[in-house]
Write a protein that holds these residues in place. Structure first.
Motif, PDB file in Angstrom:
ATOM      1  N   LYS A 107     -13.467 -21.515 -29.383  1.00  0.00           N
ATOM      2  CA  LYS A 107     -14.849 -21.285 -28.978  1.00  0.00           C
ATOM      3  C   LYS A 107     -15.279 -22.412 -28.046  1.00  0.00           C
ATOM      4  O   LYS A 107     -15.036 -23.583 -28.330  1.00  0.00           O
ATOM      5  N   LEU A 141     -17.705 -25.141 -26.269  1.00  0.00           N
ATOM      6  CA  LEU A 141     -18.818 -25.933 -26.754  1.00  0.00           C
ATOM      7  C   LEU A 141     -20.124 -25.328 -26.269  1.00  0.00           C
ATOM      8  O   LEU A 141     -20.190 -24.699 -25.217  1.00  0.00           O
ATOM      9  N   ASP A 167     -16.515 -32.189 -35.574  1.00  0.00           N
ATOM     10  CA  ASP A 167     -17.369 -31.112 -35.073  1.00  0.00           C
ATOM     11  C   ASP A 167     -18.791 -31.234 -35.596  1.00  0.00           C
ATOM     12  O   ASP A 167     -19.512 -30.245 -35.683  1.00  0.00           O
ATOM     13  N   ARG A 180     -20.398 -27.540 -32.003  1.00  0.00           N
ATOM     14  CA  ARG A 180     -20.059 -26.403 -31.140  1.00  0.00           C
ATOM     15  C   ARG A 180     -21.269 -25.519 -30.847  1.00  0.00           C
ATOM     16  O   ARG A 180     -21.463 -25.074 -29.733  1.00  0.00           O
TER      17      ARG A 180
END
Length: 115
Positions: free
Chosen positions: A56, A58, A81, A101
């Motif tokens: 995925k 950012l 994360d 994220r």
């Protein structure tokens, strides 16, 4: 430049059954080894492409996090994360965490002084 054996005038001799069996066994082992290597390379390439396609990106853009009135940010940190904010809210310490994220709130920890 390269040494070549002299040509032979005698016809090649036929292989004995034991020699043929050894050659067949060697070819079978070589084929199995090649097959295992191809499967291993395909598995590694499959895992790499899976991770590249499933990663995925950012979060981009703007996110506004509302803090309580009078709150001051004491410090910030990034760990893996997670983005961590340490706040001072009217004399009490509060830790807020956000997913790096998606920048969505992940948790809140409040500290209070015992009376």
């Amino acid at each position: 430049m390269f040494h070549r054996p002299p040509p032979t005038d005698t016809p090649e001799e036929a292989l004995t059954p034991e020699q043929e069996r050894i050659i067949r066994k060697f070819r079978r082992f070589s084929s199995a080894s090649l097959l295992i290597m191809v499967i291993g390379v395909a598995a590694v390439l499959g895992v790499i492409s899976y991770r590249l396609l499933r990663a995925k990106p950012l979060a981009t853009g703007e996110v506004t996090a509302l803090l309580p009135k009078g709150a001051k940010i004491v410090s910030t940190a990034v760990s893996g994360d997670v983005v961590v904010l340490i706040l001072d809210v009217a004399g009490a310490t509060e830790i807020r965490t956000f997913d790096a994220r998606t920048l969505a709130p992940a948790g809140r920890l409040r500290f209070a002084v015992e009376p």
